[in-house]
Design an enzyme around this catalytic site. Structure first.
Site, PDB file in Angstrom:
ATOM      1  N   LEU A 108      29.546  54.832  22.126  1.00  0.00           N
ATOM      2  CA  LEU A 108      30.679  55.746  21.979  1.00  0.00           C
ATOM      3  C   LEU A 108      30.866  56.210  20.537  1.00  0.00           C
ATOM      4  O   LEU A 108      30.649  55.461  19.588  1.00  0.00           O
ATOM      5  CB  LEU A 108      31.957  55.059  22.481  1.00  0.00           C
ATOM      6  CG  LEU A 108      31.912  54.579  23.932  1.00  0.00           C
ATOM      7  CD1 LEU A 108      33.242  53.956  24.331  1.00  0.00           C
ATOM      8  CD2 LEU A 108      31.562  55.717  24.891  1.00  0.00           C
TER       9      LEU A 108
ATOM     10  N   HIS B 248      33.527  60.990  22.310  1.00  0.00           N
ATOM     11  CA  HIS B 248      34.007  60.304  23.519  1.00  0.00           C
ATOM     12  C   HIS B 248      35.495  59.953  23.376  1.00  0.00           C
ATOM     13  O   HIS B 248      36.274  60.073  24.320  1.00  0.00           O
ATOM     14  CB  HIS B 248      33.256  58.989  23.741  1.00  0.00           C
ATOM     15  CG  HIS B 248      31.797  59.159  24.021  1.00  0.00           C
ATOM     16  ND1 HIS B 248      30.827  58.774  23.138  1.00  0.00           N
ATOM     17  CD2 HIS B 248      31.154  59.664  25.104  1.00  0.00           C
ATOM     18  CE1 HIS B 248      29.631  59.031  23.656  1.00  0.00           C
ATOM     19  NE2 HIS B 248      29.800  59.562  24.848  1.00  0.00           N
TER      20      HIS B 248
END
Ligand code: PAF
Length: 284
Positions: free
Chosen positions: A33, A37
């Site tokens: 991530l 995100h």
């Protein structure tokens, strides 16, 4: 944050939330991530009561075994980041949970999955549609959030949602960029220092092409972008297409559509980066 590994448990928790009349925002990811995100999670938090994130590196969307093997994974760090940003539920299934049996479903999204990424990564979007529909069946969210960086993916997921009659609102979230313009991507961490430095050419050229395009033809704009990027040693444009923003059909002139996007895939060495620019979006 509750972490759920079983599909059956994820389904029952989501069902309970629906019973309690809590709206759910779903952010499917493949992990590794980054701020892009997290911006999806933040948008989902604004629009829904509960945010559910999934992390699953989906084997069926990789047409290259090495790409799957090398895809960055750091679940421990991902969990920390999700906790920090206030995600309530993390769905963390393994392959058996998503595909108890091999998934043989095939989809046809007309032109949308034949061009650009669909042409250069055959089978990729079929795999994306398989996993997203499987996740939608398990989570049944009210809304699902996807980044506009993956422009074609977003168009295909919208079409899949319509075709398969999912009662889910698909929300596109603008691309988040590094300070020097590079679109955030899990693949950026695979770049060498030198490639990372040079990779600014992609976004810079797309932004420059926006102004260039005002007085030049489509063909001239394509040549401008491809030449500038391919001039950087170790960088190779796989495609740069200027297309109708909805149908993804190539356009030949700027007045052919009220919505025009430029989509690009570039190899920096072995690392494949994608980005896009919107040249024109008229309100209909
Ligand atoms: O964009 C991604 O990360 C993936 O394609 C998705 C939508 C999570 C499906 O695996």
């Amino acid at each position: 944050m509750q972490i759920i590994e079983l599909s059956s448990k994820m389904s029952s928790v989501a069902q309970l939330l629906r019973k309690e009349r809590k709206t759910t925002g779903f952010v499917p990811t493949m992990g590794a991530l980054h701020k892009g995100h997290l911006s999806l999670v933040e948008e989902a938090k604004k629009q829904c009561d509960i945010v559910i994130v999934s992390i699953f590196v989906n084997p069926t969307q990789f047409n290259d075994k090495n790409d799957l093997k090398n895809y960055p994974r750091d679940t421990k760090k991902d969990i920390e980041l999700l906790k920090e940003v206030g995600c309530e539920l993390l769905f963390l299934p393994d392959v058996k949970q998503i595909y108890p049996e091999p998934d043989n479903r095939t989809y046809d999204f007309g032109n949308l999955d034949k061009v650009m990424e669909g042409y250069y990564r055959p089978g990729h979007f079929n795999g994306v549609a398989q996993v997203v529909s499987r996740l939608f069946d398990i989570v049944k969210p009210d809304k699902a959030f996807f980044g506009e960086k993956d422009y074609q993916q977003l168009a295909i997921i919208r079409e899949m949602t319509r075709k398969l009659n999912y009662d889910i609102e698909i929300v596109g979230v603008p691309t988040i960029r590094e300070d020097d313009g590079l679109a955030m991507s899990s693949r950026n961490m695979l770049l060498t220092k030198e490639q990372r430095k040079k990779s600014t050419v992609i976004a810079r050229t797309l932004f420059e092409s926006y102004n260039f395009a005002k007085s030049k033809s489509i063909e001239e704009t394509i040549n401008f972008v491809v030449e500038k990027i391919d001039n950087v040693s170790g960088f190779n444009t796989e495609y740069f297409e200027i297309v109708d923003g909805d149908t993804l059909q190539r356009v030949n002139s700027w007045d052919q559509s009220g919505y025009i996007a430029g989509c690009i895939a570039v190899y920096a060495g072995d690392i494949r980066l994608i980005d896009n620019v919107i040249y024109k979006k008229e309100m209909s």
